[in-house]
Design a protein around this motif. Structure first.
Motif, mmCIF file in Angstrom:
data_model
loop_
_atom_site.group_PDB
_atom_site.id
_atom_site.type_symbol
_atom_site.label_atom_id
_atom_site.label_comp_id
_atom_site.label_asym_id
_atom_site.label_seq_id
_atom_site.Cartn_x
_atom_site.Cartn_y
_atom_site.Cartn_z
ATOM 1 N N SER A 33 0.841 -1.193 0.000
ATOM 2 C CA SER A 33 0.000 0.000 0.000
ATOM 3 C C SER A 33 0.874 1.241 0.000
ATOM 4 N N LYS A 59 -2.338 7.877 0.246
ATOM 5 C CA LYS A 59 -3.286 8.318 -0.775
ATOM 6 C C LYS A 59 -2.718 9.441 -1.638
ATOM 7 N N LEU A 110 -1.078 8.529 -5.013
ATOM 8 C CA LEU A 110 -1.881 8.025 -6.128
ATOM 9 C C LEU A 110 -2.471 9.186 -6.911
ATOM 10 N N THR A 166 -4.766 10.397 -10.527
ATOM 11 C CA THR A 166 -5.827 9.892 -11.393
ATOM 12 C C THR A 166 -6.256 10.963 -12.376
ATOM 13 N N PHE A 188 -5.329 5.150 -12.982
ATOM 14 C CA PHE A 188 -4.538 5.604 -11.846
ATOM 15 C C PHE A 188 -3.055 5.344 -12.136
ATOM 16 N N LYS A 196 -3.028 -0.476 -10.530
ATOM 17 C CA LYS A 196 -4.395 -0.920 -10.260
ATOM 18 C C LYS A 196 -4.591 -0.894 -8.755
ATOM 19 N N LYS A 197 -5.557 -0.114 -8.302
ATOM 20 C CA LYS A 197 -5.738 0.057 -6.857
ATOM 21 C C LYS A 197 -6.756 -0.922 -6.308
ATOM 22 N N GLU A 257 -9.269 0.969 0.116
ATOM 23 C CA GLU A 257 -8.763 2.229 0.649
ATOM 24 C C GLU A 257 -9.078 2.313 2.137
ATOM 25 N N VAL A 288 -3.880 3.479 0.421
ATOM 26 C CA VAL A 288 -4.603 2.793 -0.639
ATOM 27 C C VAL A 288 -3.790 1.577 -1.072
ATOM 28 N N GLU A 289 -4.468 0.471 -1.299
ATOM 29 C CA GLU A 289 -3.800 -0.765 -1.696
ATOM 30 C C GLU A 289 -3.430 -0.715 -3.182
ATOM 31 N N ILE A 290 -2.239 -1.171 -3.509
ATOM 32 C CA ILE A 290 -1.784 -1.262 -4.894
ATOM 33 C C ILE A 290 -1.747 -2.740 -5.275
#
Length: 320
Positions: free
Chosen positions: A242, A245, A248, A250, A257, A274-275, A278, A283-285
């Motif tokens: 992760s 935020k 990231l 967008t 993203f 690709k996320k 959250e 935020v998870e990747i």
């Protein structure tokens, strides 16, 4: 002679114009040099690395405090309330005297009987006691009032029946009913641990929510009708990558993203990602997979083009 004067004047004018143009040209060259130096230095940024600790996705719902059981204290005869050592909010024990009631007949003939025979201990007073322990949440009469048989005098809320009622949307039942404990947050910032109890067998027709009982173990007195926030784990991942935020980026439609990754000490490139889930801060990747040493820009990345020149000012530690 006249022609010679005109030629000399023209030569003087041209010399002055040349001298004036030279500083302007020098100033222009200086500005270009400063711009070039600024470009070469790059945009100031701070970077971070990916965090590989656990990440949880929560559902936040409202729960309202309530007493499930209430006892109603009623008059046992027609008469007058002589004394009432009670007030709203008072805690009473089972068997404690709440009211004394004198019947209207006793008030009318009581003094006459005493005049005829002073040995008679006639009072016509009835004692009304609490039938359970709890808080007096409602008081309908006070001393001196005339009441009728069966009329409600007060309401006692059973302390042991105090719970929070969670308003659960029916579609979220799978995420809640399998849990045993939840985290609760009161408006004053107090955190409580709640145990999920029975589910009410009815659903509100308008909101399609179902009440779930949440029991708490708290020594502090909590008032009825207090709204608390309930956090329920929807998705729990013990090990995933992760980023903050802020790292990231967008587009306007939030359909794609990307992050800005350093490929050397002064160059950042655009990496599509690709996320996943959250949280408040992270935020998870899901992809691609970054290495623990990869440097990802977390501040100063907005508006950077692909293959941008940057200047790293600081490195932030990854926070879970």
């Amino acid at each position: 002679m006249r022609n010679f004067f005109i030629i000399a004047l023209a030569a003087t004018f041209l010399t002055a114009c040349g001298n004036a143009a030279k500083p302007a040209a020098e100033g222009k060259d200086s500005t270009k040099a400063e711009t070039k130096d600024s470009v070469e230095e790059g945009t100031p940024v701070t970077v971070t690395t990916v965090d590989r600790s656990g990440l949880n996705d929560y559902i936040e719902l409202n729960a309202v405090s309530a007493f499930l059981q209430k006892s109603y204290v009623k008059a046992t005869a027609n008469g007058y309330l002589q004394s009432a050592d009670v007030y709203p909010g008072k805690y009473v024990e089972a068997g404690q005297t709440l009211f004394t009631l004198q019947t209207k007949e006793a008030r009318s003939i009581g003094n006459s009987i005493k005049l005829l025979d002073s040995t008679l201990k006639f009072s016509g007073v009835t004692i009304i006691k609490a039938n359970q322990h709890g808080y007096l949440t409602q008081l309908n009469h006070q001393s001196g009032d005339y009441v009728q048989d069966g009329e409600q005098l007060a309401v006692i809320s059973d302390r042991n029946s105090f719970v929070f009622l969670l308003d659960l949307p029916y579609e979220l039942r799978p995420f809640v009913l399998g849990k045993k404990n939840v985290e609760m947050l009161l408006p004053d910032g107090t955190k409580l641990n709640g145990a999920i109890g029975p589910v009410m067998p009815t659903v509100d027709s308008a909101s399609q929510t179902q009440n779930v009982v949440i029991r708490i173990n708290s020594a502090a007195a909590i008032p009825e009708n207090l709204i608390a926030k309930v956090r329920i784990v929807k998705t729990a991942k013990t090990s995933t990558q992760s980023l903050p935020k802020a790292a990231l980026l967008t587009d306007e439609t939030e359909s794609s993203f990307w992050v800005m990754k350093l490929i050397d000490s002064a160059t950042a490139v655009k990496i599509p990602v690709k996320k996943g889930i959250e949280t408040t801060n992270n935020v998870e990747i899901l992809s691609p997979l970054f290495s623990p040493t990869d440097k990802i820009i977390v501040t100063g990345n907005y508006g950077l083009p692909d293959t941008a020149k940057v200047k790293v000012e600081a490195t932030k530690e990854a926070t879970p």
